[in-house]
Design a protein around this motif. Structure first.
Motif, PDB file in Angstrom:
ATOM      1  N   ARG A  58      80.298  30.745 -23.704  1.00 56.71           N
ATOM      2  CA  ARG A  58      79.707  30.070 -22.555  1.00 56.71           C
ATOM      3  C   ARG A  58      78.985  31.103 -21.703  1.00 56.71           C
ATOM      4  NH1 ARG A  58      82.535  26.410 -20.705  1.00 56.71           N
ATOM      5  NH2 ARG A  58      84.050  26.283 -22.391  1.00 56.71           N
ATOM      6  N   LYS A  96      88.194  24.713 -13.048  1.00 54.44           N
ATOM      7  CA  LYS A  96      88.441  24.060 -14.326  1.00 54.44           C
ATOM      8  C   LYS A  96      89.511  24.776 -15.123  1.00 54.44           C
ATOM      9  CE  LYS A  96      86.134  21.854 -18.147  1.00 54.44           C
ATOM     10  NZ  LYS A  96      84.843  21.351 -18.647  1.00 54.44           N
ATOM     11  N   GLU A 138      77.920  18.759 -10.461  1.00 47.30           N
ATOM     12  CA  GLU A 138      79.213  19.402 -10.726  1.00 47.30           C
ATOM     13  C   GLU A 138      79.062  20.916 -10.832  1.00 47.30           C
ATOM     14  OE1 GLU A 138      80.782  17.588 -14.244  1.00 47.30           O
ATOM     15  OE2 GLU A 138      81.375  15.748 -13.183  1.00 47.30           O
ATOM     16  N   TYR A 139      80.011  21.635 -10.210  1.00 45.62           N
ATOM     17  CA  TYR A 139      80.039  23.104 -10.219  1.00 45.62           C
ATOM     18  C   TYR A 139      81.432  23.573 -10.644  1.00 45.62           C
ATOM     19  CZ  TYR A 139      75.652  22.807  -7.624  1.00 45.62           C
ATOM     20  OH  TYR A 139      74.360  22.533  -7.247  1.00 45.62           O
ATOM     21  N   THR A 156      78.128  27.703 -16.169  1.00 52.61           N
ATOM     22  CA  THR A 156      76.821  27.041 -16.264  1.00 52.61           C
ATOM     23  C   THR A 156      76.677  26.184 -17.512  1.00 52.61           C
ATOM     24  OG1 THR A 156      75.624  28.748 -17.528  1.00 52.61           O
ATOM     25  CG2 THR A 156      75.850  29.096 -15.142  1.00 52.61           C
ATOM     26  N   GLY A 158      79.107  24.181 -19.316  1.00 54.12           N
ATOM     27  CA  GLY A 158      79.802  22.909 -19.512  1.00 54.12           C
ATOM     28  C   GLY A 158      80.597  22.977 -20.791  1.00 54.12           C
ATOM     29  N   GLU A 159      80.261  22.129 -21.752  1.00 56.24           N
ATOM     30  CA  GLU A 159      80.934  22.222 -23.050  1.00 56.24           C
ATOM     31  C   GLU A 159      80.644  23.581 -23.681  1.00 56.24           C
ATOM     32  OE1 GLU A 159      81.968  18.314 -25.374  1.00 56.24           O
ATOM     33  OE2 GLU A 159      79.795  18.614 -25.327  1.00 56.24           O
ATOM     34  N   THR A 225      75.594  22.054 -18.009  1.00 60.58           N
ATOM     35  CA  THR A 225      75.998  21.644 -16.659  1.00 60.58           C
ATOM     36  C   THR A 225      75.007  22.120 -15.601  1.00 60.58           C
ATOM     37  OG1 THR A 225      78.341  21.581 -17.231  1.00 60.58           O
ATOM     38  CG2 THR A 225      77.811  21.894 -14.916  1.00 60.58           C
ATOM     39  N   ASN A 228      71.637  20.641 -13.635  1.00 60.38           N
ATOM     40  CA  ASN A 228      71.628  19.845 -12.399  1.00 60.38           C
ATOM     41  C   ASN A 228      71.754  20.699 -11.140  1.00 60.38           C
ATOM     42  OD1 ASN A 228      71.511  17.279 -13.760  1.00 60.38           O
ATOM     43  ND2 ASN A 228      73.654  17.566 -14.328  1.00 60.38           N
ATOM     44  N   TRP A 229      71.791  22.025 -11.291  1.00 60.30           N
ATOM     45  CA  TRP A 229      71.941  22.908 -10.132  1.00 60.30           C
ATOM     46  C   TRP A 229      70.569  23.242  -9.550  1.00 60.30           C
ATOM     47  CZ3 TRP A 229      75.953  27.058 -12.135  1.00 60.30           C
ATOM     48  CH2 TRP A 229      77.149  26.397 -12.490  1.00 60.30           C
TER      49      TRP A 229
END
Length: 386
Positions: A58, A96, A138-139, A156, A158-159, A225, A228-229
């Motif tokens: 990631r 998370k 989501e952050y 940054t 996500g999956e 993710t 969307n930032w």
């Protein structure tokens, strides 16, 4: 444009490959640690890392690196970080995951609670709000404690990046896409050399090799993710990274990649996965046992993940299996073989001493990447002297 410290975790044992990938993208390495490489880059670097890195699990933006041996210290240190630069007033944020190794603070759930509370208090001060709806983008936050020092980072991706999107059909114990790519990149194989995986399962090794050969970026067809930032990563930068990936792709590359498996159903799974990855035209899949492994050409590569025999009853079948692998490899003139397995008698049963082996963690399983190096092919155009 602001510069960030960008943290990229990877499988233990393949840090050198990830470091090379990041350097090839044009970024400066800040630090290499066990299972993690940190580099410096801007918002575009975040996008490009997610789209292009084959071996990272990631991509995270480091908000801070703090020392703490008590929860009070952790609270104050996290509260002092510049969270307002990253999380907008409507941002949905939570810890998370928290990991802790050799540290006085050892409860992941307590670390998660304290870090969340500290961020809330900081944002209350910055935004002059007493309550946050958290109904925006989501952050997710991740915390990694090691010897009382914690990396606090925004995730940054996500999956996990191993989820390329093509592996809809899987085998019992598939190797992850990121690890398969890293192992291929640890070998001298390139698109001009033959590659055979005689235990291809759902096709991960051949598919990752074909993507490397065709220069297909692993993240170009998935979402992240941080898309969307928009408060600090312009949406245009994601398009720029993906357009770059399309520009350098070469799906018409000439290559010889083959995947075999004794189970016809697995072969069919592999074909379907290769179609989803857009590389089915670059790979020949066939139902074939390892005892039928042969090839007329020289200087090829075997890269494979044979059965480990994790269960006691399965181990009985490993001696004849690895004996057969050794027999078939010896019959291949001038080939090299690269085998990842946790089976400790692999060399003995194959009857060949590996040139070297590297310890790799495949999930929680300690494995060895045995490397049997064959001769290099002669350089093209070179004439033998008398």
């Amino acid at each position: 444009m602001d510069k960030f410290k960008i943290v990229t975790p990877c499988h233990f044992g393949v840090e050198s490959v990830l470091k090379r990938e990041i350097t090839d993208l044009g970024y400066d390495i800040v630090q290499v640690e066990d299972g993690r490489v940190t580099f410096e880059g801007d918002a575009l670097a975040v996008c490009r890392a997610n789209v292009f890195l084959r071996t990272a699990e990631r991509v995270m933006i480091q908000v801070g690196r703090v020392k703490a041996t008590t929860y009070d210290q952790l609270f104050e240190a996290v509260k002092a970080l510049d969270w307002q630069k990253f999380i907008p007033v409507d941002g949905k944020f939570w810890v998370k995951k928290a990991g802790t190794v050799k540290s006085k603070l050892f409860s992941p759930s307590d670390i998660q609670r304290i870090v969340k509370k500290a961020i809330v208090e900081k944002l209350k001060m910055e935004y002059h709000e007493s309550w946050f709806a958290e109904d925006g983008a989501e952050y997710p936050i991740r915390v990694f404690f090691y010897k009382d020092e914690a990396i606090i980072a925004l995730d940054t991706s996500g999956e996990s990046l191993h989820k390329r999107g093509y592996r809809k059909n899987t085998s019992k114990a598939p190797i992850s896409e990121t690890l398969a790519a890293a192992l291929i990149m640890l070998t001298p194989w390139n698109k001009d050399r033959i590659l055979v995986d005689p235990f291809c399962g759902c096709g991960t090794f051949p598919i990752e090799a074909a993507m490397i050969a065709a220069n297909i970026a692993p993240g170009m067809n998935r979402e992240f993710t941080a898309e969307n930032w928009t408060n600090f990563i312009d949406k245009k930068l994601w398009y720029k990274a993906v357009n770059e990936a399309y520009d350098i792709m070469n799906e018409d590359v000439d290559t010889d990649i083959q995947g075999y498996d004794i189970d016809p159903e697995m072969v069919e799974f592999a074909r379907k996965n290769a179609q989803l990855a857009g590389v089915d035209h670059l790979i020949h899949f066939q139902a074939r046992p390892v005892s039928k492994l042969s090839h007329s050409k020289k200087y090829g590569f075997i890269i494979t993940n044979p059965p480990y025999g994790e269960r006691l009853e399965e181990k009985k079948a490993l001696v004849p299996l690895y004996t057969e692998i050794g027999k078939r490899y010896k019959a291949l003139d001038s080939w090299s073989a690269f085998i990842i397995t946790s089976y400790e008698d692999a060399e003995k049963d194959m009857g060949i001493k590996a040139t070297k082996n590297r310890k790799i963690y495949n999930g929680m399983i300690k494995t060895y990447f045995y490397q049997f190096m064959g001769p290099k092919p002669p350089k093209k155009g070179k004439v033998n002297e008398k």
